[in-house]
Design an enzyme around this catalytic site. Structure first.
Site, PDB file in Angstrom:
ATOM      1  CG  ASP A  94      -1.993  -1.061   1.166  1.00 43.49           C
ATOM      2  OD1 ASP A  94      -2.013  -1.809   0.172  1.00 43.49           O
ATOM      3  OD2 ASP A  94      -2.808  -1.143   2.095  1.00 43.49           O
TER       4      ASP A  94
ATOM      5  CG  ASP B  51     -13.031  -1.753  -1.310  1.00 43.42           C
ATOM      6  OD1 ASP B  51     -12.447  -2.834  -1.541  1.00 43.42           O
ATOM      7  OD2 ASP B  51     -12.609  -0.654  -1.708  1.00 43.42           O
TER       8      ASP B  51
END
Length: 244
Positions: free
Chosen positions: A8, A130
């Site tokens: 990330d 998500d």
């Protein structure tokens, strides 16, 4: 089943967020390219990159780092998400050597864009779903919609999507275990290959996910668990290979 390390990216560094909160991040490395090297050496066969700044900005911010990792490992499939909302951005990433792009927020707000992207770049498009309590979240998880994860996935069944990355955001970065049931149900009901994300904590999670691989669960993304040593990447991948 593939075990896929997550890198990330925030402000040029490799970090982990808790439940998508930009103000709650842990820096794991100042050098994401060397971080990628570490996971390749540990047996990674695919990398999951997320441009966190890009997810919030709506356009790529850490693209140069993504390109550098792709250039360093030309034979390694890389998937990138975060701020991918234009066809020319997809083209730039693919030209840089990235194999898959993950479309998230735009897939919810403009499903036709996914179909357009699949036509333009066959086999290269992953939809990132998500969800919180089964409902889709967008804008870097800042907004929860009224669309269910299963209904959204079904929309893309015939679009030519390569797979779905399904993240249970209540579990992401919390080391609480993966939501195996919801992940398997999404794969079964959508008919699409699904990569699990969020809450992959230890070998128990890997073993539990492996039991539903027949449903269409083709991989598991792991971040904090491998960075903190709760999960050994090589051991996890070796286990998955042994039962395949």
């Amino acid at each position: 089943m593939l075990i896929i390390p997550a890198i990330d990216l925030k402000d040029g560094k490799c970090v982990r967020l808790k439940q998508g909160r930009m103000d709650d991040s842990t820096v794991f490395s100042d050098d994401p390219v060397s971080m990628a090297a570490q996971w390749v050496d540990a047996g990674a066969r695919r990398l999951h990159l997320v441009d966190l700044n890009g997810a919030f900005a709506g356009k790529p911010v850490n693209g140069e780092i993504v390109s550098a990792i792709a250039k360093a490992y030309p034979d390694l499939p890389i998937q990138i998400g975060g701020g991918i909302r234009e066809l020319d951005i997809i083209e730039q990433y693919l030209d840089a050597g990235v194999k898959y792009v993950i479309i998230g927020t735009k897939a919810v707000k403009e499903p036709a864009f996914v179909e357009e992207a699949c036509r333009a770049f066959p086999g290269a498009v992953i939809v990132g779903i998500d969800a919180k309590d089964g409902m889709v979240a967008t804008e870097g998880w800042a907004e929860v919609s009224s669309v269910s994860a299963v209904d959204l996935a079904k929309q893309f069944r015939d679009a030519g999507v390569s797979s779905i990355v399904y993240t249970d955001i209540a579990r992401d970065g919390m080391m609480q275990g993966v939501n195996v049931e919801a992940t398997a149900a999404l794969a079964r009901e959508s008919g699409l290959p699904v990569i699990a994300s969020g809450g992959v904590t230890n070998m128990d999670d890997i073993r539990r996910l492996a039991t539903v691989a027949d449903s269409g669960v083709i991989g598991a993304i792991t971040g904090r668990a491998i960075y903190e040593g709760a999960l050994d990447l090589r051991e996890a991948q070796t286990y998955c290979d042994s039962i395949a």
